[in-house]
Design a protein around this motif. Structure first.
Motif, mmCIF file in Angstrom:
data_model
loop_
_atom_site.group_PDB
_atom_site.id
_atom_site.type_symbol
_atom_site.label_atom_id
_atom_site.label_comp_id
_atom_site.label_asym_id
_atom_site.label_seq_id
_atom_site.Cartn_x
_atom_site.Cartn_y
_atom_site.Cartn_z
ATOM 1 N N LEU A 37 39.015 41.276 46.903
ATOM 2 C CA LEU A 37 39.299 42.566 47.539
ATOM 3 C C LEU A 37 40.382 43.360 46.793
ATOM 4 C CD1 LEU A 37 37.954 40.708 49.823
ATOM 5 C CD2 LEU A 37 38.963 42.278 51.438
ATOM 6 N N GLY A 96 33.568 45.367 35.273
ATOM 7 C CA GLY A 96 32.388 46.248 35.267
ATOM 8 C C GLY A 96 31.821 46.454 33.874
ATOM 9 N N THR A 115 28.303 44.757 32.730
ATOM 10 C CA THR A 115 27.155 45.136 33.565
ATOM 11 C C THR A 115 26.456 46.259 32.807
ATOM 12 O OG1 THR A 115 28.190 46.991 34.750
ATOM 13 C CG2 THR A 115 28.615 44.785 35.630
ATOM 14 N N LYS A 131 26.424 49.296 33.765
ATOM 15 C CA LYS A 131 26.850 50.594 34.288
ATOM 16 C C LYS A 131 27.436 51.552 33.264
ATOM 17 C CE LYS A 131 29.793 51.204 37.326
ATOM 18 N NZ LYS A 131 30.109 50.888 38.694
ATOM 19 N N TYR A 132 27.986 51.036 32.140
ATOM 20 C CA TYR A 132 28.615 51.922 31.150
ATOM 21 C C TYR A 132 27.727 52.163 29.925
ATOM 22 C CZ TYR A 132 32.834 51.355 33.982
ATOM 23 O OH TYR A 132 33.738 51.363 35.023
ATOM 24 N N SER A 187 32.930 55.318 38.883
ATOM 25 C CA SER A 187 33.191 53.965 38.379
ATOM 26 C C SER A 187 34.694 53.671 38.333
ATOM 27 C CB SER A 187 32.619 53.816 36.976
ATOM 28 O OG SER A 187 33.269 54.724 36.111
ATOM 29 N N GLN A 245 25.520 46.236 44.460
ATOM 30 C CA GLN A 245 26.125 45.405 43.402
ATOM 31 C C GLN A 245 26.251 43.958 43.873
ATOM 32 O OE1 GLN A 245 29.873 47.182 42.346
ATOM 33 N NE2 GLN A 245 28.931 48.888 41.246
HETATM 34 N N1 NAP Z 1 44.776 36.502 40.148
HETATM 35 C C1 NAP Z 1 44.863 37.669 39.563
HETATM 36 O O1 NAP Z 1 45.856 38.019 38.905
HETATM 37 C C2 NAP Z 1 43.712 38.616 39.720
HETATM 38 C C3 NAP Z 1 43.608 39.767 38.899
HETATM 39 C C4 NAP Z 1 42.478 40.559 39.049
HETATM 40 C C5 NAP Z 1 41.516 40.249 39.981
HETATM 41 N N2 NAP Z 1 41.661 39.147 40.789
HETATM 42 C C6 NAP Z 1 40.661 38.799 41.822
HETATM 43 O O2 NAP Z 1 39.368 38.792 41.245
HETATM 44 C C7 NAP Z 1 38.509 39.669 41.967
HETATM 45 C C8 NAP Z 1 37.474 40.232 41.050
HETATM 46 O O3 NAP Z 1 38.093 40.977 40.003
HETATM 47 P P1 NAP Z 1 37.395 42.290 39.480
HETATM 48 O O4 NAP Z 1 37.167 43.197 40.630
HETATM 49 O O5 NAP Z 1 38.125 42.769 38.297
HETATM 50 O O6 NAP Z 1 35.976 41.629 39.077
HETATM 51 P P2 NAP Z 1 34.697 42.047 38.261
HETATM 52 O O7 NAP Z 1 33.618 41.389 39.034
HETATM 53 O O8 NAP Z 1 34.888 41.716 36.837
HETATM 54 O O9 NAP Z 1 34.586 43.636 38.368
HETATM 55 C C9 NAP Z 1 34.214 44.255 39.559
HETATM 56 C C10 NAP Z 1 33.696 45.668 39.298
HETATM 57 O O10 NAP Z 1 32.557 45.621 38.456
HETATM 58 C C11 NAP Z 1 31.580 46.546 38.906
HETATM 59 N N3 NAP Z 1 30.395 45.779 39.326
HETATM 60 C C12 NAP Z 1 30.347 44.627 40.049
HETATM 61 N N4 NAP Z 1 29.082 44.204 40.180
HETATM 62 C C13 NAP Z 1 28.301 45.090 39.531
HETATM 63 C C14 NAP Z 1 26.921 45.174 39.315
HETATM 64 N N5 NAP Z 1 26.080 44.249 39.774
HETATM 65 N N6 NAP Z 1 26.437 46.227 38.605
HETATM 66 C C15 NAP Z 1 27.282 47.176 38.114
HETATM 67 N N7 NAP Z 1 28.622 47.145 38.293
HETATM 68 C C16 NAP Z 1 29.125 46.110 38.995
HETATM 69 C C17 NAP Z 1 32.217 47.328 40.041
HETATM 70 O O11 NAP Z 1 32.887 48.422 39.456
HETATM 71 P P3 NAP Z 1 32.788 49.924 39.991
HETATM 72 O O12 NAP Z 1 33.909 50.049 40.951
HETATM 73 O O13 NAP Z 1 32.984 50.722 38.738
HETATM 74 O O14 NAP Z 1 31.444 50.123 40.619
HETATM 75 C C18 NAP Z 1 33.227 46.340 40.575
HETATM 76 O O15 NAP Z 1 34.277 46.959 41.273
HETATM 77 C C19 NAP Z 1 39.486 40.686 42.556
HETATM 78 O O16 NAP Z 1 38.945 41.405 43.640
HETATM 79 C C20 NAP Z 1 40.619 39.806 42.964
HETATM 80 O O17 NAP Z 1 40.318 39.137 44.162
HETATM 81 C C21 NAP Z 1 42.731 38.334 40.645
#
Ligand code: NAP
Length: 331
Positions: A33, A228, A231, A233-234, A242, A304
């Motif tokens: 989240l 992202g 994927t 999308k870009y 995005s 997604q």
């Molecule tokens: N521990 C840490 O320091 C740390 C740091 C970062 C994240 N996290 C955790 O990891 C989770 C995931 O990280 P992340 O949000 O960067 O993960 P990610 O899965 O690499 O990127 C998510 C983004 O990718 C796009 N996306 C996802 N599925 C898609 C699909 N099927 N087709 C097209 N685009 C898609 C969306 O972007 P758009 O918004 O552009 O649509 C989405 O917001 C976070 O929510 C958090 O809980 C932890």
């Protein structure tokens, strides 16, 4: 407001993996989240994403004190969505939060002191309306606080009943081993490590994964889709809605450059030959390593989420596919 009733089929398709040597099983895909759940976001969409996740067997939701924006608002919104129905299923949910980054002003509002960690978790529980979280993480290593103090704080939090398990995030291999030894001595073994890990970011392969395997610690990669980039999308530029286009997003436009997108185009072709979207292949690629317990995705829409869940239909790779992927990444 219509009461949320989860799908009776929710446990029919999701595989669950044991988290390290613990008793805890996590779904192969978990939901984070970090983005899309803050006060700046569309909360109807956020609620729909959470409900659809649970309907498909995603039992694990990952938060942190600072998720939003503004900081704290993802926990607040998640708490409200729990109160509106999902929370009736608390015993079927694994909820995690973290502390490590700046949360409030002054010397006690960030890093790894006992003062900060205990206070921050109390605030998180308050925002989410929970008595306990399932997993509490130290969000980033603190070079200035003795590791013993940070680990003792994690152990204390479990003894106080405010978290069931503890984890660490972004610790290197050496510090992970040290933390694991201290936590085992304290009687609260480290359940899980949350590192940044994707096809395009491989630092964990340089020692960390071995430590996790040897110590019996689970691994939950974050940003598996490179926010992202991994994927489709870009492929035709930067869409207006995005993460790279949003002022509140952590993905900067210059990270989506032509060199990167050229690789993405080639990876996309490999994915299509496997009958998968690139997002599905990127998730599946992480799951091929059995030390990976769960892949932590973020999504901005239900579509997604459903796309990413499709990854679970094929998590096997043949030698040629793996070599082709490596070749593209090294180009
Ligand atoms: N521990 C840490 O320091 C740390 C740091 C970062 C994240 N996290 C955790 O990891 C989770 C995931 O990280 P992340 O949000 O960067 O993960 P990610 O899965 O690499 O990127 C998510 C983004 O990718 C796009 N996306 C996802 N599925 C898609 C699909 N099927 N087709 C097209 N685009 C898609 C969306 O972007 P758009 O918004 O552009 O649509 C989405 O917001 C976070 O929510 C958090 O809980 C932890």
């Amino acid at each position: 407001m219509k009461k949320y009733i989860p799908a009776t089929t929710r446990y029919n398709t999701m595989p669950y993996r044991r988290c390290g040597n613990s008793g805890l099983l996590l779904p192969e895909i978990s939901l984070g989240l970090w983005h899309n759940f803050g006060h700046v976001d569309n909360l109807d969409a956020a609620k729909q994403i959470l409900h659809t996740s649970f309907d498909h067997g995603i039992t694990h939701f990952d938060l942190a004190n600072n998720y939003g924006p503004p900081s704290g608002s993802a926990e607040e919104n998640f708490g409200n969505i729990l109160k509106q129905g999902l929370g009736s299923y608390r015993d079927e949910l694994i909820i995690s939060t973290k502390a490590g980054y700046r949360m409030w002003p002054g010397p006690y509002g960030e890093w790894g002191s006992k003062k900060y960690l205990v206070a921050s978790l109390d605030q998180s529980l308050n925002r989410m309306g929970l008595d306990y979280v399932d997993i509490f993480y130290h969000h980033r290593p603190d070079p200035n606080t003795p590791l013993e103090e940070t680990m003792t704080a994690l152990d204390l939090i479990v003894r106080q009943g405010k978290a069931l398990y503890v984890g660490i995030s972004s610790y290197n291999a050496e510090d992970t081993l040290k933390a694991s030894i201290i936590l085992k001595e304290l009687g609260t073994p480290c359940l899980i490590h949350q590192p940044r890990y994707s096809m395009m970011d491989r630092w964990v392969e340089n020692g960390l994964m071995e430590v996790l395997g040897d110590e019996g610690i689970g691994c939950i990669p974050f940003s598996p889709l490179e926010q992202g980039i991994l994927t489709n999308k870009y492929l035709k530029g930067i869409p207006k809605d995005s993460r790279a286009a949003k002022s509140t997003g952590f993905l900067k436009k210059d990270q989506v450059n032509e060199t990167v997108i050229e690789k993405v185009r080639k990876l996309n072709e490999i994915a299509l030959k496997r009958d998968q979207s690139l997002a599905q292949m990127a998730v599946a690629w992480l799951l091929k390593d059995k030390r990976v317990t769960s892949v932590l995705v973020g999504v901005s829409s239900e579509e997604q989420l459903l796309d990413n869940l499709g990854a679970l239909k094929n998590t096997n790779f043949n030698e040629t596919e793996l070599l082709d992927i490596e070749r593209v990444l090294k180009e």
